[in-house]
Scaffold this active site. Structure first.
Site, PDB file in Angstrom:
ATOM      1  N   ARG A  52      -6.181  -9.610  17.061  1.00 26.35           N
ATOM      2  CA  ARG A  52      -6.050 -10.183  18.195  1.00 26.35           C
ATOM      3  C   ARG A  52      -4.554 -10.941  18.262  1.00 26.35           C
ATOM      4  O   ARG A  52      -3.727 -11.224  18.836  1.00 26.35           O
ATOM      5  CB  ARG A  52      -6.944 -11.233  18.783  1.00 26.35           C
ATOM      6  CG  ARG A  52      -6.976 -12.443  17.790  1.00 26.35           C
ATOM      7  CD  ARG A  52      -8.208 -13.371  18.266  1.00 26.35           C
ATOM      8  NE  ARG A  52      -7.978 -14.763  18.922  1.00 26.35           N
ATOM      9  CZ  ARG A  52      -8.612 -15.758  19.288  1.00 26.35           C
ATOM     10  NH1 ARG A  52      -9.989 -15.469  18.894  1.00 26.35           N
ATOM     11  NH2 ARG A  52      -8.289 -16.779  19.723  1.00 26.35           N
TER      12      ARG A  52
ATOM     13  N   CYS B 178     -15.808 -18.628  28.096  1.00 23.30           N
ATOM     14  CA  CYS B 178     -14.630 -19.643  27.724  1.00 23.30           C
ATOM     15  C   CYS B 178     -13.285 -18.894  27.029  1.00 23.30           C
ATOM     16  O   CYS B 178     -12.493 -19.708  26.649  1.00 23.30           O
ATOM     17  CB  CYS B 178     -15.240 -20.377  26.856  1.00 23.30           C
ATOM     18  SG  CYS B 178     -15.692 -20.087  25.158  1.00 23.30           S
TER      19      CYS B 178
ATOM     20  N   HIS C 274       4.196 -27.191  18.242  1.00 24.90           N
ATOM     21  CA  HIS C 274       4.166 -28.540  18.624  1.00 24.90           C
ATOM     22  C   HIS C 274       4.383 -28.612  20.272  1.00 24.90           C
ATOM     23  O   HIS C 274       3.924 -29.018  21.194  1.00 24.90           O
ATOM     24  CB  HIS C 274       4.678 -29.682  17.773  1.00 24.90           C
ATOM     25  CG  HIS C 274       4.458 -30.890  18.537  1.00 24.90           C
ATOM     26  ND1 HIS C 274       3.426 -31.731  18.749  1.00 24.90           N
ATOM     27  CD2 HIS C 274       5.302 -31.726  19.160  1.00 24.90           C
ATOM     28  CE1 HIS C 274       3.540 -32.693  19.243  1.00 24.90           C
ATOM     29  NE2 HIS C 274       4.956 -32.909  19.752  1.00 24.90           N
TER      30      HIS C 274
ATOM     31  N   ARG D   3     -12.196 -27.489  21.215  1.00 24.42           N
ATOM     32  CA  ARG D   3     -11.902 -26.795  19.876  1.00 24.42           C
ATOM     33  C   ARG D   3     -11.623 -27.669  18.797  1.00 24.42           C
ATOM     34  O   ARG D   3     -10.632 -28.156  18.685  1.00 24.42           O
ATOM     35  CB  ARG D   3     -10.638 -25.856  20.098  1.00 24.42           C
ATOM     36  CG  ARG D   3     -10.846 -24.782  20.975  1.00 24.42           C
ATOM     37  CD  ARG D   3      -9.778 -23.826  21.078  1.00 24.42           C
ATOM     38  NE  ARG D   3      -9.912 -22.331  21.482  1.00 24.42           N
ATOM     39  CZ  ARG D   3      -9.691 -21.974  22.474  1.00 24.42           C
ATOM     40  NH1 ARG D   3      -9.121 -22.811  23.654  1.00 24.42           N
ATOM     41  NH2 ARG D   3      -9.681 -20.663  22.901  1.00 24.42           N
TER      42      ARG D   3
ATOM     43  N   ARG E 195     -17.512 -27.575  20.362  1.00 25.51           N
ATOM     44  CA  ARG E 195     -17.840 -26.429  19.305  1.00 25.51           C
ATOM     45  C   ARG E 195     -17.524 -26.944  18.016  1.00 25.51           C
ATOM     46  O   ARG E 195     -16.434 -27.587  17.697  1.00 25.51           O
ATOM     47  CB  ARG E 195     -16.712 -25.414  19.724  1.00 25.51           C
ATOM     48  CG  ARG E 195     -16.731 -24.188  18.666  1.00 25.51           C
ATOM     49  CD  ARG E 195     -16.097 -23.071  18.980  1.00 25.51           C
ATOM     50  NE  ARG E 195     -14.612 -23.323  18.741  1.00 25.51           N
ATOM     51  CZ  ARG E 195     -13.806 -22.455  18.915  1.00 25.51           C
ATOM     52  NH1 ARG E 195     -13.963 -21.408  19.546  1.00 25.51           N
ATOM     53  NH2 ARG E 195     -12.505 -22.762  18.572  1.00 25.51           N
TER      54      ARG E 195
ATOM     55  N   GLU F   4     -19.480 -13.928  20.608  1.00 22.65           N
ATOM     56  CA  GLU F   4     -17.961 -13.315  20.539  1.00 22.65           C
ATOM     57  C   GLU F   4     -18.100 -12.445  19.471  1.00 22.65           C
ATOM     58  O   GLU F   4     -17.045 -11.809  18.884  1.00 22.65           O
ATOM     59  CB  GLU F   4     -17.130 -14.645  20.106  1.00 22.65           C
ATOM     60  CG  GLU F   4     -17.465 -15.595  19.014  1.00 22.65           C
ATOM     61  CD  GLU F   4     -16.318 -16.687  18.924  1.00 22.65           C
ATOM     62  OE1 GLU F   4     -15.458 -16.652  19.503  1.00 22.65           O
ATOM     63  OE2 GLU F   4     -16.822 -17.767  18.339  1.00 22.65           O
TER      64      GLU F   4
ATOM     65  N   ASN G  72     -11.838 -13.801  23.710  1.00 26.23           N
ATOM     66  CA  ASN G  72     -10.957 -13.486  23.016  1.00 26.23           C
ATOM     67  C   ASN G  72     -11.303 -12.903  21.522  1.00 26.23           C
ATOM     68  O   ASN G  72     -10.879 -11.650  21.395  1.00 26.23           O
ATOM     69  CB  ASN G  72     -10.199 -14.977  22.443  1.00 26.23           C
ATOM     70  CG  ASN G  72      -9.778 -15.705  23.778  1.00 26.23           C
ATOM     71  OD1 ASN G  72      -9.749 -15.194  24.843  1.00 26.23           O
ATOM     72  ND2 ASN G  72      -9.547 -16.813  23.642  1.00 26.23           N
ATOM     73  N   ASP G  73     -12.329 -13.163  21.110  1.00 26.79           N
ATOM     74  CA  ASP G  73     -13.071 -12.506  19.940  1.00 26.79           C
ATOM     75  C   ASP G  73     -13.687 -11.329  20.156  1.00 26.79           C
ATOM     76  O   ASP G  73     -13.531 -10.355  19.515  1.00 26.79           O
ATOM     77  CB  ASP G  73     -13.657 -13.669  18.933  1.00 26.79           C
ATOM     78  CG  ASP G  73     -12.813 -14.470  18.164  1.00 26.79           C
ATOM     79  OD1 ASP G  73     -11.815 -13.807  17.565  1.00 26.79           O
ATOM     80  OD2 ASP G  73     -12.926 -15.691  18.254  1.00 26.79           O
TER      81      ASP G  73
HETATM   82  C1  PEP Z   1     -12.854 -16.918  22.206  1.00 31.96           C
HETATM   83  O1  PEP Z   1     -12.895 -16.236  21.138  1.00 31.96           O
HETATM   84  O2  PEP Z   1     -12.841 -16.469  23.169  1.00 31.96           O
HETATM   85  C2  PEP Z   1     -12.801 -18.448  22.115  1.00 31.96           C
HETATM   86  C3  PEP Z   1     -12.828 -19.007  23.095  1.00 31.96           C
HETATM   87  O3  PEP Z   1     -12.552 -19.152  20.918  1.00 31.96           O
HETATM   88  P1  PEP Z   1     -11.145 -18.893  20.169  1.00 31.96           P
HETATM   89  O4  PEP Z   1     -10.092 -18.503  21.066  1.00 31.96           O
HETATM   90  O5  PEP Z   1     -10.866 -20.512  19.766  1.00 31.96           O
HETATM   91  O6  PEP Z   1     -11.322 -18.122  18.846  1.00 31.96           O
HETATM   92 MG    MG Z   2     -13.176 -17.235  19.100  1.00 33.33          MG
END
Ligand code: PEP
Ligand code: MG
Length: 554
Positions: free
Chosen positions: A463, A500, A187, A294, A330, A429, A452-453
Site C-alpha cells: 500500500r 474502518c 507533523h 490507532r 485497537r 484485514e 486499507n490492508d
Molecule cells: C486498515 O487497514 O484499513 C486500517 C484501518 O488500519 P491501518 O490503516 O491503521 O492499517
Molecule cells: Mg490495517
C-alpha cells in the site's frame, strides 16, 4: 502555479507568513574552550526552560498526548551522547553554535538514512532543538512569538513546521499551510487534518518563490499553490471557498442527529482517531462513537514504551470525552511501515508480511499485557471495546484473548476495578480472516473491516508502493466478495460489522457497503458530516438489488 502533495483537503486563501530560520552559523576559533562549554551549558538550561513553557502551553491547548513531543526535545537536550559530541567539538577549538550545528547535522543524516519514514521525520526534532540552541547562543529572541499573534487568514509558508511552532500558533487564524518538506505522516500534515486546515506539503523551492504578504491560494484537494493570482482566478477560488463554506454550514445539521437510510435503516457513523484530543473534533462533528483509535501513535517518537499509567490516562481521556458512546480501541499495530526502534525488531525483507500488529504483540507478551491492563483499568470510565488488528487465524485470536484473561486475573488479584461488559472484536484485514469469518465470528463480539490492508493483502500490492498504486482498487470484486462474505457470516451469528478503512469515507462506495449490510462506518472526523448526509440519501433496497452486479464486474 506550483505543486506539492495535498495532505489536508480544502481551499485556503490569505496572506503569506513566512516562517524562516535565519540563524547565522559562522565558524570561529575559541581559545578559552572551558568558557565556551559553560556558554553551551547555559544555552541548554535556557532551552529546557523555553521547552517546558511551550509544553505547558501545549498541554493546556492540545492535550497531554500532543505535548509529549516536547518530552522528546527535552530528551535530546538531556542526551549525554549529544552533549558529549558538542563538547568535544568545542574542545577542539570551535564556537558552540558551530559545534551544535555540526552535531545536529550528524544525527539528522543518521536518521534520514534510516529505512523508516517515521524515523526520518524525527530528524525534524533534532533540527528543532538545535535551531533553538543556536538562536539562544546567538542572543536572538524567540521567533515563535510572532506565530502567537497571527493575523486572520494567514497562510503559513515554511520549510517544515516544528511541533513547537505549531503548538504556539493560533490555529483559528491559519487559512492554510505550505511547506517545502514533509509527507502525509509529517507533523504539519497531521495537525492540518486534525484542524481541517488546507495544506500542501513537499513543495520544492517554495521559500524562494513566496514573499511575506503575498496573496496565496492553497488548494488542498489537488496539491496546488497559487501566488498572487490574477483577479479571475482569485474570484473563481473565492467562489469555490464560499460554496465549500456553505456546504459545511448545511452539513452541520447532521452533527446533532442519528442518521437512517431513505428506507429507515440505521447506519452508525463513528470516527477514526490517532490522538485523544481528536475525540473532541469527532464529537463536534457528530460522531456516534470512536470506531478506531490507532494507539500506535502513543508508542512512537520516544525511546521506551509508554507506561501502563501513561496509557491508562490516554484511554481514560478518550472514554471520558465520548461520554458513554462506544469507543473501539485497537491494540498496538506496529511493524510494517511503522517501526519502533526500542522494540529492536529485526530488519525484514517483507515487513508488511512479517512481524506486525498482533503477531508482534503475541511475541512481546509483557508489552501487550501492559496495554491490555491500561485498557481494562480505563474501561470503568466509559463504553470500551477492545479490538485486535491483523488477525489471520483463530489460534491468534485465542492467544490474544487468553492474554487479556491473564491481565484481568492479575488486576483482580490486585483488587483493581474494570468493567465486566467490555466487548472484544477483531479487524478483518487479511483475506484469511475474511474467508474464515464464520469461525472467527463465534469468538468475538464484532468485526471491523480494515480495507486499507484487506486491499493490500488480497491484491498483493504494497500500500506504500506508488508503482503498484494503479492496482489499488477497492471495487475489485475480489475485495467486495470478501466484504460481503464477512458481513453475511457475522450477521448469521448475530454480530455487527463496521468498516474502518479509508473506503468508509468515500461517498461513492458508502452506498455499496450499505447494500452489503454494513452496520457502522468509521471515518476521518472531517468526513463524518458528509458521510451522514450520504446515508440519508441512500436506499437500501435499491443498493441490495445491485449487489450481484458489483460482485461480478471487474
Ligand atoms: C486498515 O487497514 O484499513 C486500517 C484501518 O488500519 P491501518 O490503516 O491503521 O492499517
Ligand atoms: Mg490495517
Amino acid at each position: 502555479m506550483i505543486t506539492g502533495i495535498p495532505v489536508s483537503e480544502g481551499i485556503g486563501i490569505g496572506k503569506a507568513v513566512i516562517v524562516k530560520k535565519e540563524n547565522s552559523i559562522e565558524r570561529y576559533n575559541i581559545s578559552n574552550t572551558e568558557k565556551e562549554i559553560e556558554r553551551f551549558i547555559e544555552a541548554i538550561d535556557k532551552a529546557k526552560k523555553e521547552i517546558s513553557e511551550i509544553k505547558k502551553h501545549a498541554e493546556q491547548n492540545l492535550g497531554s498526548d500532543k505535548a509529549m513531543i516536547f518530552d522528546a526535545h527535552l530528551l535530546i537536550l538531556n542526551d549525554p551522547e549529544f552533549v558529549k559530541m558538542v563538547k568535544e567539538k568545542i574542545q577542539q577549538g570551535t564556537n558552540a553554535e558551530w559545534a551544535v550545528n555540526e552535531t545536529a547535522k550528524f544525527y539528522e543524516s543518521l536518521l534520514l538514512g534510516l529505512d523508516d519514514e517515521y524515523m526520518r521525520e524525527r530528524a525534524n526534532d533534532i533540527k528543532d532543538v538545535s535551531e533553538r540552541l543556536i538562536r539562544i547562543l546567538n542572543g536572538e529572541s524567540d521567533s515563535e512569538a510572532g506565530l502567537k499573534n497571527l493575523a486572520e487568514g494567514s497562510i503559513i509558508v515554511a520549510e517544515d513546521l516544528t511541533p513547537s511552532e505549531t503548538a504556539q500558533m493560533d490555529k483559528t487564524k491559519v487559512a492554510g499551510f505550505v511547506t517545502q518538506q514533509g509527507g502525509r505522516t509529517s507533523h504539519t500534515a497531521i495537525i492540518a487534518r486534525t484542524y481541517e486546515i488546507p495544506a500542501v506539503v513537499g513543495v520544492k523551492g517554495v521559500l524562494g518563490k513566496i514573499k511575506d504578504g503575498d496573496i496565496v491560494i492553497v488548494d488542498g484537494y489537488q496539491g496546488i499553490v497559487l501566488i498572487n493570482p490574477d483577479k479571475q482566478i482569485l474570484e473563481e477560488y473565492e467562489k469555490r471557498m464560499k460554496e465549500e463554506k456553505q456546504k459545511k454550514e448545511e452539513l452541520k445539521r447532521f452533527a446533532v442527529t442519528e442518521v437512517k437510510t431513505k428506507d429507515g435503516r440505521k447506519v452508525k457513523v463513528y470516527a477514526n482517531i490517532a490522538f485523544p484530543d481528536e475525540a473532541e473534533i469527532a464529537i463536534k462533528n457528530g460522531a456516534e462513537g470512536i470506531g478506531l483509535f490507532r494507539t500506535e501513535f502513543l508508542f512512537m517518537n520516544r525511546s521506551s514504551p509508554p507506561s501502563e499509567d501513561e496509557q491508562f490516562a490516554a484511554y481514560k481521556a478518550v472514554l471520558e470525552k465520548m461520554e458513554g458512546k462506544p469507543v473501539i480501541i485497537r491494540t498496538l499495530d506496529v511493524g510494517g511501515d511503522k517501526s519502533i526502534p526500542y522494540l529492536n525488531i529485526e530488519n525484514e525483507l517483507n515487513p508488511f508480511l512479517g512481524c506486525r500488529a498482533i503477531r508482534l504483540c503475541l511475541g512481546h507478551r509483557e508489552l501487550f499485557k501492559t496495554q491490555l491492563k491500561a485498557l481494562l483499568r480505563a474501561s470503568v470510565y466509559g463504553n470500551l471495546k477492545i479490538m485486535f488488528p491483523m488477525i489471520t487465524t483463530a489460534y491468534e485470536l485465542k492467544e490474544a484473548k487468553s492474554i487479556l484473561q491473564e491481565a484481568k486475573e492479575e488486576l483482580k488479584k490486585q483488587g483493581i476495578e474494570f468493567s465486566d461488559k467490555i466487548e472484544v472484536g477483531i479487524m478483518i484485514e487479511t483475506p484469511a480472516a475474511a474467508l474464515v469469518s464464520d469461525i472467527l465470528a463465534d469468538e468475538v463480539d464484532f468485526f471491523s473491516i480494515g480495507t486499507n490492508d484487506l486491499i493490500q493483502y488480497t491484491l498483493a500490492i504494497d500500500r506504500t508502493n506508488e508503482k503498484v498504486s494503479y492496482l489499488y482498487d477497492p471495487l475489485n470484486p475480489a475485495i467486495l466478495r470478501l466484504i460481503k462474505m464477512t458481513v453475511d457470516n457475522a450477521h448469521k451469528k448475530g454480530k455487527e460489522v463496521g468498516v474502518c478503512g479509508e473506503i468508509a469515507s468515500d461517498e461513492n462506495i458508502v452506498p455499496i457497503l450499505i447494500g452489503f449490510g454494513v452496520d457502522e462506518l468509521s471515518v476521518n472526523p472531517a468526513k463524518i458530516l458528509s458521510i451522514k448526509k450520504k446515508i440519508t440519501e441512500t436506499d437500501c433496497n435499491i443498493e441490495k438489488s445491485k449487489v450481484n452486479k458489483y460482485l461480478q464486474i471487474n
